[in-house]
Design an enzyme around this catalytic site. Structure first.
Site, PDB file in Angstrom:
ATOM      1  N   ASN A 152       0.858  -1.182   0.000  1.00 53.46           N
ATOM      2  CA  ASN A 152       0.000   0.000   0.000  1.00 53.46           C
ATOM      3  C   ASN A 152       0.897   1.236   0.000  1.00 53.46           C
ATOM      4  OD1 ASN A 152      -1.756   2.082   0.525  1.00 53.46           O
ATOM      5  ND2 ASN A 152      -2.624   1.179   2.385  1.00 53.46           N
ATOM      6  N   LYS A 190       3.230   0.761   3.158  1.00 51.10           N
ATOM      7  CA  LYS A 190       2.914  -0.260   4.163  1.00 51.10           C
ATOM      8  C   LYS A 190       2.918  -1.606   3.463  1.00 51.10           C
ATOM      9  CE  LYS A 190      -0.384   2.597   6.586  1.00 51.10           C
ATOM     10  NZ  LYS A 190      -1.807   2.801   6.627  1.00 51.10           N
ATOM     11  N   ARG A 221      -2.790  -2.030  -3.213  1.00 51.88           N
ATOM     12  CA  ARG A 221      -3.939  -1.163  -3.018  1.00 51.88           C
ATOM     13  C   ARG A 221      -3.809  -0.021  -4.028  1.00 51.88           C
ATOM     14  NH1 ARG A 221      -4.754   3.712   1.106  1.00 51.88           N
ATOM     15  NH2 ARG A 221      -6.939   4.092   0.660  1.00 51.88           N
ATOM     16  N   HIS A 265     -12.692   3.708   0.412  1.00 57.48           N
ATOM     17  CA  HIS A 265     -12.732   2.703   1.496  1.00 57.48           C
ATOM     18  C   HIS A 265     -13.491   1.449   1.049  1.00 57.48           C
ATOM     19  CE1 HIS A 265     -12.515   6.133   4.703  1.00 57.48           C
ATOM     20  NE2 HIS A 265     -11.293   5.656   4.477  1.00 57.48           N
ATOM     21  N   HIS A 320     -17.268   3.143   8.353  1.00 57.43           N
ATOM     22  CA  HIS A 320     -15.803   3.105   8.477  1.00 57.43           C
ATOM     23  C   HIS A 320     -15.398   4.430   9.108  1.00 57.43           C
ATOM     24  CE1 HIS A 320     -11.638   2.070   6.892  1.00 57.43           C
ATOM     25  NE2 HIS A 320     -11.520   3.343   7.209  1.00 57.43           N
ATOM     26  N   ASN A 369      -9.423   7.933  10.734  1.00 57.05           N
ATOM     27  CA  ASN A 369      -8.956   9.266  10.399  1.00 57.05           C
ATOM     28  C   ASN A 369      -9.721   9.804   9.203  1.00 57.05           C
ATOM     29  OD1 ASN A 369      -7.172  11.204  11.160  1.00 57.05           O
ATOM     30  ND2 ASN A 369      -5.455   9.757  11.063  1.00 57.05           N
ATOM     31  N   ASP A 422      -6.761  13.509  16.399  1.00 59.89           N
ATOM     32  CA  ASP A 422      -6.824  12.177  16.995  1.00 59.89           C
ATOM     33  C   ASP A 422      -7.946  12.130  18.023  1.00 59.89           C
ATOM     34  OD1 ASP A 422      -6.240   9.899  18.809  1.00 59.89           O
ATOM     35  OD2 ASP A 422      -4.520   9.671  17.477  1.00 59.89           O
ATOM     36  N   PHE A 423      -8.842  11.171  17.843  1.00 58.84           N
ATOM     37  CA  PHE A 423     -10.029  11.112  18.702  1.00 58.84           C
ATOM     38  C   PHE A 423      -9.683  10.831  20.164  1.00 58.84           C
ATOM     39  CE2 PHE A 423     -13.822  11.551  16.039  1.00 58.84           C
ATOM     40  CZ  PHE A 423     -13.220  11.639  14.800  1.00 58.84           C
ATOM     41  N   ARG A 424      -8.560  10.166  20.399  1.00 61.25           N
ATOM     42  CA  ARG A 424      -8.172   9.919  21.794  1.00 61.25           C
ATOM     43  C   ARG A 424      -7.812  11.228  22.489  1.00 61.25           C
ATOM     44  NH1 ARG A 424      -4.449   5.172  19.639  1.00 61.25           N
ATOM     45  NH2 ARG A 424      -4.369   6.750  18.032  1.00 61.25           N
ATOM     46  N   GLY A 478     -14.337   3.434  15.039  1.00 55.53           N
ATOM     47  CA  GLY A 478     -15.459   2.490  15.071  1.00 55.53           C
ATOM     48  C   GLY A 478     -15.137   1.214  15.837  1.00 55.53           C
ATOM     49  N   GLU A 479     -13.881   0.765  15.727  1.00 53.83           N
ATOM     50  CA  GLU A 479     -13.492  -0.475  16.402  1.00 53.83           C
ATOM     51  C   GLU A 479     -13.168  -0.258  17.878  1.00 53.83           C
ATOM     52  OE1 GLU A 479     -10.161  -2.090  14.180  1.00 53.83           O
ATOM     53  OE2 GLU A 479     -11.291  -1.888  12.313  1.00 53.83           O
ATOM     54  N   GLU A 504      -8.231  -4.667   5.469  1.00 54.72           N
ATOM     55  CA  GLU A 504      -8.107  -4.406   4.031  1.00 54.72           C
ATOM     56  C   GLU A 504      -6.996  -5.240   3.412  1.00 54.72           C
ATOM     57  OE1 GLU A 504      -8.281  -0.407   5.538  1.00 54.72           O
ATOM     58  OE2 GLU A 504      -9.184   0.262   3.652  1.00 54.72           O
TER      59      GLU A 504
HETATM   60  P1  ADP Z   1      -6.632   5.727   9.024  1.00 54.52           P
HETATM   61  O1  ADP Z   1      -6.406   4.295   8.557  1.00 54.52           O
HETATM   62  O2  ADP Z   1      -7.722   6.429   8.275  1.00 54.52           O
HETATM   63  O3  ADP Z   1      -5.416   6.523   9.217  1.00 54.52           O
HETATM   64  P2  ADP Z   1      -7.562   4.478  11.462  1.00 54.52           P
HETATM   65  O4  ADP Z   1      -8.679   3.639  10.980  1.00 54.52           O
HETATM   66  O5  ADP Z   1      -6.311   3.814  11.899  1.00 54.52           O
HETATM   67  O6  ADP Z   1      -7.254   5.638  10.466  1.00 54.52           O
HETATM   68  O7  ADP Z   1      -8.136   5.344  12.673  1.00 54.52           O
HETATM   69  C1  ADP Z   1      -7.336   6.263  13.340  1.00 54.52           C
HETATM   70  C2  ADP Z   1      -8.199   6.965  14.366  1.00 54.52           C
HETATM   71  O8  ADP Z   1      -8.696   6.005  15.302  1.00 54.52           O
HETATM   72  C3  ADP Z   1      -7.422   8.001  15.159  1.00 54.52           C
HETATM   73  O9  ADP Z   1      -8.046   9.254  15.061  1.00 54.52           O
HETATM   74  C4  ADP Z   1      -7.530   7.507  16.585  1.00 54.52           C
HETATM   75  O10 ADP Z   1      -7.791   8.560  17.435  1.00 54.52           O
HETATM   76  C5  ADP Z   1      -8.740   6.614  16.574  1.00 54.52           C
HETATM   77  N1  ADP Z   1      -8.658   5.670  17.685  1.00 54.52           N
HETATM   78  C6  ADP Z   1      -7.811   4.628  17.852  1.00 54.52           C
HETATM   79  N2  ADP Z   1      -8.016   4.049  19.058  1.00 54.52           N
HETATM   80  C7  ADP Z   1      -8.994   4.748  19.678  1.00 54.52           C
HETATM   81  C8  ADP Z   1      -9.662   4.674  20.942  1.00 54.52           C
HETATM   82  N3  ADP Z   1      -9.338   3.746  21.824  1.00 54.52           N
HETATM   83  N4  ADP Z   1     -10.602   5.589  21.225  1.00 54.52           N
HETATM   84  C9  ADP Z   1     -10.939   6.543  20.339  1.00 54.52           C
HETATM   85  N5  ADP Z   1     -10.368   6.665  19.123  1.00 54.52           N
HETATM   86  C10 ADP Z   1      -9.412   5.790  18.799  1.00 54.52           C
END
Ligand code: ADP
Length: 398
Positions: free
Chosen positions: A7, A14, A91, A180, A208, A211, A283-285, A333-334, A384
């Site tokens: 990818n 990657k 990809r 996606h 999905h 980010n 970053d959602f965290r 989502g996960e 993926e």
């Molecule tokens: P991409 O592949 O589009 O770069 P990912 O699917 O890896 O993105 O998702 C990254 C996002 O998931 C980041 O914004 C991160 O904050 C969020 N994320 C990962 N773990 C957690 C968590 N435990 N709680 C909330 N958000 C999370």
């Protein structure tokens, strides 16, 4: 058969090596900062410690050469020789209208991918570099292209056409493509297995949320509509992308802030989304933490993100005569128990209920709706790379 999945991004690559006997990853890693100072390749043979090779890499070919050498390294390698790798899966972001499925790469296919550079100037060029590098380094190994857009080629015209003069579609191919697709397709197939519903009968809304984020209405196992459009900018509020905005804002902003088309594009792609609203992070965290500490704009960003997700789910439910499940996947989502819970609560008017205990999972398949929920809620971690490897095996087996 062993399959190497590649990818390529603009400055990164990657990779995963999978043994398709048991569909397990045997080695994986990442080349970073290709073409810039501080380039390095991370490599992990599963079960061993990660190693980091710091070496200048002027382009993707040099990066792939290092990756291939590491994979067959006598000490750290995962294979004795590259002959063990039966095929390579790439990809590729944009297949345009030319590809509704993954495809074995030949000169004609490569030309069609190049023709799509016009509509995917940021994404397709690195993918093409990856394919050309492998062609030079492993000329006898078959290569397969898996497109982010392919799954969405079943979207009917009423859902892909934009209400612009029709000649823009005819002359410039401006339409909804969606992205996606590999992820939406993978979770659709998993949901069909998990729920025991035939793939050609399953109706889902697949979310999905990473980010980059997109939602798809899946009707009879096929994409019927999706929130991303001509580019991955449309639709949901994302980490740094604005998603849907009134298009009139763009010329207004260009005039007010004296921005060029490129500059405004940069603002919408890199400085907007939850980062733009919060001013804290993409970053959602980080946002969860800031919101918990009382940062109102971080809270607003999270609320706006969730509100847009719920609106899209609601809209897509109207396209399905019944819905077998709402699926959550990708980073947020996960992993975000809170985000899933809030979204479920906001769907209460549709009879959706949540089982808090079952929702208490990260990165694992689960059904987390309440017993009495009108629609099942599922977490399905996306994969993926596995989907690309499966497609690559399927197309090269004979
Ligand atoms: P991409 O592949 O589009 O770069 P990912 O699917 O890896 O993105 O998702 C990254 C996002 O998931 C980041 O914004 C991160 O904050 C969020 N994320 C990962 N773990 C957690 C968590 N435990 N709680 C909330 N958000 C999370």
């Amino acid at each position: 058969m062993k399959v190497l999945v590649i990818n390529c991004g603009s400055s990164s690559l990657k990779y995963q090596l999978l043994d398709m006997e048991d569909e397990k990853v045997i080695a994986k890693g990442l080349a970073e900062r290709i073409g810039i100072e501080g380039a390095r390749v991370k490599y992990e043979k599963i079960g061993d410690e990660e190693i980091v090779i710091e070496k200048p890499m002027e382009n993707h070919k040099v990066a792939i050469d290092i990756v291939l050498n590491t994979i067959q390294d006598p000490e750290h390698g995962a294979v004795k020789s590259l002959d063990e790798i039966g095929a390579i899966g790439h990809r590729v972001v944009h297949g345009g209208e030319a590809f509704a499925e993954s495809v074995l790469i030949n000169d004609e296919v490569l030309k069609a991918i190049k023709d799509n550079v016009e509509i995917a100037p940021l994404h397709n060029p690195p993918n093409i570099m990856g394919i050309e590098a492998v062609t030079e380094l492993m000329p006898n190994t078959p290569q397969v292209a898996c497109f982010d857009t392919a799954f969405h080629q079943t979207i009917p015209a009423e859902n892909y056409i934009y209400a612009l003069p029709y000649e823009y579609y005819e002359n410039h191919k401006i339409r909804r493509y969606g992205f996606h697709g590999t992820s939406h397709q993978y979770v659709t197939e998993r949901a069909s297995d998990i729920l025991g519903i035939d793939l050609d009968k399953i109706n889902l809304v697949t979310c999905h949320l990473g980010n980059g984020a997109s939602i798809t209405a899946v009707k009879n196992g096929k994409s019927n509509d999706t929130t991303m459009g001509f580019t991955p900018l449309e639709g949901l509020i994302m980490g740094t992308r604005c998603g849907d905005i009134d298009p009139a804002i763009i010329p207004f902003l260009m005039e007010k802030e004296n921005l060029s088309a490129d500059e405004v594009n940069n603002v919408m792609n890199k400085k907007s989304g939850v980062l733009g609203i919060s001013g804290v992070s993409s970053d959602f965290r980080d946002l969860d933490q800031a919101a918990a500490e009382g940062n109102e704009r971080a809270q607003l960003a999270l609320d706006a993100f969730e509100s847009r997700v719920v609106k899209s789910i609601g809209a897509y439910l109207t396209q399905l005569d019944h819905c077998d499940g709402i699926v959550f996947t990708a980073g947020v989502g996960e992993n975000s128990i809170e985000t899933r819970a809030h979204i479920a609560q906001k769907l209460a008017s549709l009879g959706v209920t949540l089982d808090e205990e079952k929702n208490n999972v990260r990165g694992k398949e689960a059904i987390f709706s309440g017993e009495d929920s009108s629609i099942r809620l599922l977490v399905i971690p996306t994969n993926e790379e596995l989907k690309i490897a499966q497609e690559t095996e399927r197309l090269t087996q004979n």
